[in-house]
Design a protein around this motif. Structure first.
Motif, PDB file in Angstrom:
ATOM      1  N   ALA A 104      38.618  46.090  47.210  1.00 23.38           N
ATOM      2  CA  ALA A 104      38.313  47.298  46.440  1.00 23.38           C
ATOM      3  C   ALA A 104      39.117  48.460  47.017  1.00 23.38           C
ATOM      4  CB  ALA A 104      36.824  47.609  46.502  1.00 23.38           C
ATOM      5  N   ARG A 125      41.478  47.897  40.067  1.00 25.32           N
ATOM      6  CA  ARG A 125      40.400  48.664  40.693  1.00 25.32           C
ATOM      7  C   ARG A 125      39.076  47.911  40.620  1.00 25.32           C
ATOM      8  NH1 ARG A 125      38.965  55.074  39.878  1.00 25.32           N
ATOM      9  NH2 ARG A 125      36.882  55.010  40.765  1.00 25.32           N
ATOM     10  N   ASN A 126      38.860  47.156  39.530  1.00 25.21           N
ATOM     11  CA  ASN A 126      37.627  46.369  39.445  1.00 25.21           C
ATOM     12  C   ASN A 126      37.766  45.005  40.114  1.00 25.21           C
ATOM     13  OD1 ASN A 126      39.119  44.833  37.666  1.00 25.21           O
ATOM     14  ND2 ASN A 126      37.976  45.447  35.841  1.00 25.21           N
ATOM     15  N   GLU A 127      38.863  44.839  40.865  1.00 24.59           N
ATOM     16  CA  GLU A 127      39.137  43.660  41.697  1.00 24.59           C
ATOM     17  C   GLU A 127      39.517  42.422  40.876  1.00 24.59           C
ATOM     18  OE1 GLU A 127      36.222  43.074  44.836  1.00 24.59           O
ATOM     19  OE2 GLU A 127      35.557  45.148  44.613  1.00 24.59           O
ATOM     20  N   ASN A 149      36.476  51.113  48.744  1.00 24.71           N
ATOM     21  CA  ASN A 149      35.375  51.559  47.883  1.00 24.71           C
ATOM     22  C   ASN A 149      34.632  52.774  48.421  1.00 24.71           C
ATOM     23  OD1 ASN A 149      34.249  51.059  45.333  1.00 24.71           O
ATOM     24  ND2 ASN A 149      32.434  50.147  46.233  1.00 24.71           N
TER      25      ASN A 149
END
Length: 357
Positions: free
Chosen positions: A10, A49-51, A189
């Motif tokens: 993240a 970004r959301n992996e 994150n």
């Protein structure tokens, strides 16, 4: 793939602040897809970004990364798309397509670029616990010979220059300025960086709303501006409300709900094929085809003042923030003429020179 830092990771995030802090390191804020690149020899993964990997959507970048990065590395950065010497986020969104043939065609017609701004690992060394100033030095060295479409973001330690960038670079489609504490490790994150974005206001017509996912309260207001030919163009939404405010908005909108959809400015939204040149409020989401984007039409008589950061084409780039109702404004006066336009700036002047340390 066998790297000292393995996917998924993240990305480290930034929190919004009103002014540029003088911490000794500032960079332009790129308007694209946040991406962490994982490379182990010929194997390349583009992590979002959301992996979730985005590798299949950017085959041209996979080749460019193989040609311009160390054999084994993990690099944080941004995928951007340049059109007419400025960033084009709308065109970048079109690159996310389910059909492989379309992906290959768009890779040729609208190739993307990658702007690197952090180095998480190189060879067998995990750099994430190192202070950012060291990671930056390693990044500049690792990509010293990189060529377009792979770049290292410019950076400055001078607050005055960062303030100048904030004003001038918007004309090239950039999103503001990011400030990074030089002594911090890489913290996935966590909002340990700072972002400063432009903030403006506009008076918009409220022509509909969507229900909130939790039930019978307002989820978002649908905003419109009138074009020169008298069309009410959908320009975005205002959506960030506390739950109590969502309930009170429902009462405030109630007097405007009795409307014949056939006479509504967006009444024909369902026939998206009839409007290929403009975004409609009921269009299917590119990111979630199952998402319900239907809306409740309102008589276009309400005017709201919203805050926004910048425009992307004919609409707000991000969700606009509700400020107040403008009962003193005539809806017909809510046109694009009120919007401030940034001074033009060549993107090549930002990325064209050697990357500073």
């Amino acid at each position: 793939m066998d790297l000292p830092v393995m996917p998924p990771v993240a990305p480290m995030l930034a929190k919004s602040v009103p002014e540029i802090p003088d911490l000794g390191h500032a960079e332009p804020k790129w308007d694209g897809f946040r991406t962490i690149v994982f490379r182990d020899g010929d194997e390349v993964v583009l992590g979002s970004r959301n992996e979730k990997p985005m590798t299949r959507y950017f085959p041209e970048l996979v080749e460019a990364i193989r040609a311009n990065t160390p054999e084994r590395c993990v690099i944080d950065g941004e995928i951007v798309l340049v059109a007419d010497d400025r960033l084009d986020f709308d065109a970048l969104q079109q690159r996310i397509h389910p059909a492989d043939s379309r992906v290959r065609l768009l890779a040729e017609q609208t190739p993307a670029s990658f702007v690197a701004f952090d180095l998480l690992a190189v060879d067998d060394e995990d750099l994430m616990r190192r202070p950012f100033r060291e990671r930056r030095e390693h990044l500049v060295g690792a990509l010293a010979d990189a060529r377009a479409p792979v770049f290292v973001t410019p950076a400055t330690a001078d607050l005055a220059q960062a303030q100048e960038w904030f004003t001038r670079f918007e004309g090239a489609g950039l999103d503001g300025v990011v400030v990074k504490p030089p002594e911090r490790p890489y913290e996935p994150n966590k909002r340990t960086m700072f972002k400063i974005k432009h903030l403006r206001t506009a008076d918009c017509v409220v022509a509909g709303f969507r229900w909130h996912k939790s039930g019978d309260v307002v989820g978002s207001l649908l905003l419109g501006l009138y074009t020169d030919d008298g069309r009410l163009q959908h320009v975005g939404v205002s959506a960030s409300f506390p739950m109590a405010r969502r309930k009170s908005l429902l009462d405030e909108l109630a007097p405007y709900r009795e409307v014949d959809l056939a006479g509504h400015p967006w009444g024909s939204w369902a026939d998206q094929s009839a409007h290929p040149d403009r975004r409609m409020p009921g269009a299917v989401s590119r990111w979630n085809a199952t998402k319900d984007l239907s809306f409740v039409p309102l008589r276009p008589e309400l005017v709201v003042e919203v805050a926004y950061d910048h425009m992307e084409g004919d609409r707000f780039r991000h969700t606009a923030q509700f400020r107040r109702w403008r009962t003193d404004r005539d809806p017909a006066s809510c046109t694009y003429d009120q919007l401030e336009e940034p001074v033009g700036y060549r993107l090549a002047d930002i990325l064209g020179g050697p990357a500073p340390a």
